[in-house]
Design an enzyme around this catalytic site. Sequence first.
Site, PDB file in Angstrom:
ATOM      1  N   GLU A   1      99.174  29.086  32.586  1.00 43.83           N
ATOM      2  CA  GLU A   1      98.567  30.220  31.874  1.00 43.83           C
ATOM      3  C   GLU A   1      99.601  30.797  30.926  1.00 43.83           C
ATOM      4  O   GLU A   1     100.721  30.306  30.834  1.00 43.83           O
ATOM      5  CB  GLU A   1      98.079  31.278  32.872  1.00 43.83           C
ATOM      6  CG  GLU A   1      99.168  31.817  33.779  1.00 43.83           C
ATOM      7  CD  GLU A   1      98.642  32.742  34.877  1.00 43.83           C
ATOM      8  OE1 GLU A   1      97.617  33.405  34.682  1.00 43.83           O
ATOM      9  OE2 GLU A   1      99.289  32.798  35.929  1.00 43.83           O
TER      10      GLU A   1
ATOM     11  N   LYS B   1      98.755  39.861  41.923  1.00 38.61           N
ATOM     12  CA  LYS B   1      99.223  40.550  40.711  1.00 38.61           C
ATOM     13  C   LYS B   1     100.433  41.410  41.067  1.00 38.61           C
ATOM     14  O   LYS B   1     100.366  42.644  41.146  1.00 38.61           O
ATOM     15  CB  LYS B   1      98.098  41.372  40.069  1.00 38.61           C
ATOM     16  CG  LYS B   1      98.378  41.682  38.593  1.00 38.61           C
ATOM     17  CD  LYS B   1      97.132  42.041  37.840  1.00 38.61           C
ATOM     18  CE  LYS B   1      97.392  42.553  36.439  1.00 38.61           C
ATOM     19  NZ  LYS B   1      98.072  41.623  35.541  1.00 38.61           N
TER      20      LYS B   1
ATOM     21  N   TYR C   1      99.988  45.605  40.760  1.00 36.49           N
ATOM     22  CA  TYR C   1      99.567  46.450  39.655  1.00 36.49           C
ATOM     23  C   TYR C   1      98.267  45.965  39.058  1.00 36.49           C
ATOM     24  O   TYR C   1      97.799  44.866  39.365  1.00 36.49           O
ATOM     25  CB  TYR C   1     100.660  46.527  38.578  1.00 36.49           C
ATOM     26  CG  TYR C   1     100.783  45.301  37.686  1.00 36.49           C
ATOM     27  CD1 TYR C   1     101.304  44.110  38.166  1.00 36.49           C
ATOM     28  CD2 TYR C   1     100.359  45.339  36.358  1.00 36.49           C
ATOM     29  CE1 TYR C   1     101.414  42.988  37.343  1.00 36.49           C
ATOM     30  CE2 TYR C   1     100.476  44.226  35.529  1.00 36.49           C
ATOM     31  CZ  TYR C   1     101.004  43.058  36.034  1.00 36.49           C
ATOM     32  OH  TYR C   1     101.101  41.949  35.222  1.00 36.49           O
TER      33      TYR C   1
ATOM     34  N   LEU D   1      96.950  33.714  37.886  1.00 35.29           N
ATOM     35  CA  LEU D   1      96.305  34.990  38.186  1.00 35.29           C
ATOM     36  C   LEU D   1      94.808  34.876  37.875  1.00 35.29           C
ATOM     37  O   LEU D   1      94.447  34.371  36.806  1.00 35.29           O
ATOM     38  CB  LEU D   1      96.914  36.094  37.313  1.00 35.29           C
ATOM     39  CG  LEU D   1      96.370  37.487  37.626  1.00 35.29           C
ATOM     40  CD1 LEU D   1      97.053  38.040  38.874  1.00 35.29           C
ATOM     41  CD2 LEU D   1      96.551  38.424  36.459  1.00 35.29           C
TER      42      LEU D   1
HETATM   43  N1  PDD Z   1      98.424  40.709  32.263  1.00 35.94           N
HETATM   44  N2  PDD Z   1      97.693  35.859  33.639  1.00 35.94           N
HETATM   45  C1  PDD Z   1      98.774  36.645  33.764  1.00 35.94           C
HETATM   46  C2  PDD Z   1     100.052  36.043  34.246  1.00 35.94           C
HETATM   47  C3  PDD Z   1      98.688  38.018  33.439  1.00 35.94           C
HETATM   48  O1  PDD Z   1      99.756  38.811  33.567  1.00 35.94           O
HETATM   49  C4  PDD Z   1      97.461  38.537  32.956  1.00 35.94           C
HETATM   50  C5  PDD Z   1      97.270  39.993  32.606  1.00 35.94           C
HETATM   51  C6  PDD Z   1      96.368  37.670  32.838  1.00 35.94           C
HETATM   52  C7  PDD Z   1      95.006  38.141  32.365  1.00 35.94           C
HETATM   53  O2  PDD Z   1      94.397  38.964  33.328  1.00 35.94           O
HETATM   54  P1  PDD Z   1      93.365  40.103  32.909  1.00 35.94           P
HETATM   55  O3  PDD Z   1      92.321  39.434  32.125  1.00 35.94           O
HETATM   56  O4  PDD Z   1      92.883  40.621  34.209  1.00 35.94           O
HETATM   57  O5  PDD Z   1      94.119  41.133  32.108  1.00 35.94           O
HETATM   58  C8  PDD Z   1      96.512  36.332  33.199  1.00 35.94           C
HETATM   59  C9  PDD Z   1      98.333  42.142  32.038  1.00 35.94           C
HETATM   60  C10 PDD Z   1      97.447  42.509  30.902  1.00 35.94           C
HETATM   61  C11 PDD Z   1      99.726  42.706  31.911  1.00 35.94           C
HETATM   62  O6  PDD Z   1     100.557  42.315  32.728  1.00 35.94           O
HETATM   63  O7  PDD Z   1      99.979  43.554  31.056  1.00 35.94           O
END
Ligand code: PDD
Length: 283
Positions: free
Chosen positions: A179, A147, A33, A203
């Site tokens: 993270e 992801k 996703y 991620l």
């Molecule tokens: N989550 N690390 C994890 C485990 C994440 O699920 C996310 C993002 C990030 C940050 O990635 P980005 O900057 O590309 O949004 C880091 C999204 C927002 C979610 O699952 O809703």
Amino acid sequence: MGRTVYVDGAYVDEADAKVSIFDRGYLFGDGVYEVTAVLGGKLIDAEPHLERLDRSLGELEIAWPCSREELIEVHRELIRRNDLDQGGVYMQITRGVADREFYYPENTPTVLTAFTQARELLDTTNAKTGVKIVSMPDIRWQRRDIKSIALLAQAMSKQIAKAQGAFEGWMIEDGHVTEGTSSTSYIVKDGKVVTRPLSNAVLPGVTRRMLLRYMDETGVELDERLFSIDEAYGAEEAFLTSASTFVMPIVEIDGRQIGGGQPGPVARRLREIYIEEAWKTGI
Ligand code: PDD
């Protein structure tokens, strides 16, 4: 009429959206996703999200359901149909529908679904006051660079954080912060921004990628290395990033005040810089 959502080729009312019980996403969490932020009705950082999606799909040998241009068009059409000004578009691609066997089915069309979520991103109380976080063990699988839609460990961990009145949980492995449950982690030490290098353990955040570019352009120093939660307790500042929070200052970790309990100057400035630059990426 609720939201208009996208299911496998059609725009339908959310009440009429249906997927098969044999969808591999439903049975195995076999899909990937992206969440792309929307500001002023425009998609933010769309290109790096597509690049990460391409990588996630490649790692799992899942085929693209359509061209990149068509996928962007689905996003934009959902924004239009739902008159979305601020928030995000969630999209997922699963390996498709097949009888339940563990190995990958052959010649099965992948299934694309997507929907919008309206959410205030800019003028939030959390961004003004900063947020509290708590730490917990990282109980996830070892390919966190993908992801994947299989997010039960993250949902459990976020629930643990919520039960303690915290906005986010920072996950710890081998003594180091990996993270947040849905965000990238940073501390500020000796004026430098410290964040963990990319690997299978985390991620590759799109917000991280863009922020590091803007930091480089504006001369904010980066120290890309592992850090422990003890180091975070004593840091000058802490913050997190994601497509749904942008740059979010942290003022408390495990009940200990960070930076005197106020959002720090580095986090505040980086939030401003990120948002200013984010608008320019809008399509
Ligand atoms: N989550 N690390 C994890 C485990 C994440 O699920 C996310 C993002 C990030 C940050 O990635 P980005 O900057 O590309 O949004 C880091 C999204 C927002 C979610 O699952 O809703």
